[in-house]
Write an enzyme that holds these catalytic residues in place. Sequence first.
Site, PDB file in Angstrom:
ATOM      1  N   GLU B  29     -14.798   0.695  38.264  1.00  0.00           N
ATOM      2  CA  GLU B  29     -14.596  -0.449  37.392  1.00  0.00           C
ATOM      3  C   GLU B  29     -15.834  -1.337  37.450  1.00  0.00           C
ATOM      4  OE1 GLU B  29     -11.060  -2.218  39.009  1.00  0.00           O
ATOM      5  OE2 GLU B  29      -9.936  -0.377  38.643  1.00  0.00           O
ATOM      6  N   LEU B  58      -9.368   0.509  33.789  1.00  0.00           N
ATOM      7  CA  LEU B  58      -8.920  -0.195  34.987  1.00  0.00           C
ATOM      8  C   LEU B  58      -7.678   0.482  35.567  1.00  0.00           C
ATOM      9  CD1 LEU B  58      -8.806  -4.076  35.135  1.00  0.00           C
ATOM     10  CD2 LEU B  58      -7.519  -2.605  36.655  1.00  0.00           C
ATOM     11  N   GLU B  60      -7.011   2.517  39.332  1.00  0.00           N
ATOM     12  CA  GLU B  60      -7.603   3.112  40.528  1.00  0.00           C
ATOM     13  C   GLU B  60      -7.178   4.560  40.741  1.00  0.00           C
ATOM     14  OE1 GLU B  60      -6.387   0.063  40.342  1.00  0.00           O
ATOM     15  OE2 GLU B  60      -8.032  -1.246  40.926  1.00  0.00           O
ATOM     16  N   GLN B  82     -13.056  -1.215  43.604  1.00  0.00           N
ATOM     17  CA  GLN B  82     -13.672  -2.546  43.626  1.00  0.00           C
ATOM     18  C   GLN B  82     -13.383  -3.319  44.914  1.00  0.00           C
ATOM     19  OE1 GLN B  82     -12.859  -5.403  40.252  1.00  0.00           O
ATOM     20  NE2 GLN B  82     -14.735  -4.397  39.572  1.00  0.00           N
ATOM     21  N   PHE B  83     -12.139  -3.220  45.378  1.00  0.00           N
ATOM     22  CA  PHE B  83     -11.744  -3.793  46.674  1.00  0.00           C
ATOM     23  C   PHE B  83     -10.763  -2.815  47.312  1.00  0.00           C
ATOM     24  CE2 PHE B  83     -12.944  -7.443  44.175  1.00  0.00           C
ATOM     25  CZ  PHE B  83     -13.585  -8.289  45.072  1.00  0.00           C
ATOM     26  N   HIS B 129      -7.141  -9.121  47.994  1.00  0.00           N
ATOM     27  CA  HIS B 129      -8.443  -8.442  47.922  1.00  0.00           C
ATOM     28  C   HIS B 129      -8.957  -7.975  49.285  1.00  0.00           C
ATOM     29  CE1 HIS B 129      -8.514 -10.330  43.980  1.00  0.00           C
ATOM     30  NE2 HIS B 129      -9.658  -9.748  43.692  1.00  0.00           N
TER      31      HIS B 129
END
Lengths: 356, 327
Positions: B29, B58, B60, B82-83, B129
């Site tokens: 992403e 978007l 995962e 991303q996290f 996050h």
Amino acid sequence: MTRFTPPSEPVEPLRILDSSGALLGETAMSDAAVLEAFEWMLLTRTFDQKATSLQRQGRFGTFSSVRGQEASVVGAASALDPARDWIAPQYRELPAILRHGMPLENFALYFMGHPRGCVIPDDVNILPIQISLAAQLPQAVGVAWGLRQQGRDGVVTTFVGDGASSEGDFHESLNLAGVTKAPVVFFLQNNGWAISTPRAKQTAARTFADRAAGYGIHGAYVDGNDLLAVNAVMVEAVARARAGEGPTLVESLTWRAGAHNTADDPTKYVTDADHAAWEGTDPLARVESYLRRTGALADAGYAEIQARCVAEVDRALGVAQATPAPGAEALFDHVYAEPFARFEQQRAAWLQMQEA
Amino acid sequence: MPVKTMVEAIRETLADEMARDERVMVIGEDVGTLGGVFRATEGLQAKFGEHRVVDMPLAEGVIVGAGLGLALSGLRPVVEIQFLGFGHQAFHQIGQQVARLRYRSAGRHSVPMVIRAPFGGGVRTPELHSDAFEAFYAHCPGLKVVAPASAHDAKGLLNAALDTDDPVLYLEPLKGYRLQRDEVPEERYVVPLGSSRVVREGADLTIVAWSAAVQLALQAAEDLAAGGIDAQVLDLRSLVPLDVAGIAAAVSATGRAVVLHEAPLTGGFGAELAATIQQECFYDLLAPVHRISAPDTPYPLAGIEEAYVPSRARVVREVRALMEVAP
């Protein structure tokens, strides 16, 4: 123009062969191709019967029969070229993976619980049988996308069920395939049931194929018990993928004539009325009747095909049953491409423990 | 030798590897035009094109699952989550599919892919996050899990991860991305997976840590030294494979071990280390293995994260207490 989509009209699946085996339209399949497909269908039916009987005797593990869906699976597979195309199966597509080169004895060993059942020959382009529903779909998109990135020819067909289409992976995959135009065909077998949950409780959509529009990809709705229709739809979907025109979602409307698997008891949830609606739709009978009409098949030819199927099933089950039971060392095989010290120490300790 | 931040080292290594091997591809992403929310992939799309550096929808699960498929097709995908806190949405693909595909296909399909994911706290992210759930992944047979603490190791471990045919989860410390700066050689080198390193010599006890906790351990060691306690700091670098011999040697030399991590206590990777140390070093131990971790509570909102992540003062306090345990 209204701001809301109105209720949609019922839609009929594409059909080329009626239930009596008479042609309703044109087919591009030669008699030879139909005969070959018929043999894959009959081989699967023969295996199902034999394996079910062995399972009842406790000599075979729990497995899911293809019974009733043979035209659907074989019709889809018959559009693929095993030399360059890939299959990402679920677990009810025996004839498709056999045609692609998977040895029948490996399939049998898998369902007998033997690790050798996981062996896929090096030149066979299939992913392992998938148990975690829809998890193979993102992978199928990735393989297809990757082949195209490298300028390699190859279409990936992935099989999925009506129940599995409720999983997030299904939606995420169709979405990504649409965005990347990956050469992938999603072949959804709507066999009426996700174990005991009927199709009507799986989705409120008119058809599963309708969902294609939401992802900006092609959709097709086909009579899954009609070999010729399934083949026609798949030939077109594969050609479109090969030409770089993107993915297709095919809904193959079929009927799971048996149980979900040998541990299931469909008498608890499938009613006589359910069955009655599908009376006379056995795909094998339909193809046999068609071949007899065209003159491509007579009693002698049928007997020969049948004998070959029985011989092949006997051979494969013979190999499977003669395969020595696995030893503990197999636990550690193929976990890592590059194993490391702690892993190797565990392996050694495990083997020593077994010998003690 | 040039000094670089960790995120620079990662970015430059990706660029070098993409130039060296055209099979390497980056997907995730926001990795393309933006260059990643932490800029770890900045400039890569301009250099290598949007077919090799791909902004993904978007989702995962399909990012990882498609990465698996790309690997099977002959490519070497580097997938960015991303996290790691959002790794839950991809956990089935990572833990159940990527990790065991080689096993499930009896060796027919290896999965040479790297999954990069920033993790851990200390930078006041929004909720969900910052989870440091490395133990989830270390528990998945078939997967390798590495967590560099320096820019030098970030490069060497990333190269090693790209070299192996096994899938590797490559964890990057949110807190260390820009704070951590050290010398990074220009030439290509590899830090072998499964090799720990002694970052600080010390005779009195061994603090075992990885990722951002290594810097915390070093800072605490300075304070401890001022009070007369000589702490050794061992950077694990790799959770799977685990350098059991290196850990045993380090702990046996001092006789006391503290495992430091910012994940919750119960079932954290510190438990694995405590058990391993107990088994390997039993006769050399002068005190029980001590774990310093976050509490068994969810990662909090930013306003109280300082109370959650182990602090320098807390490490000093608990190490001092451990030193008072009589053998």
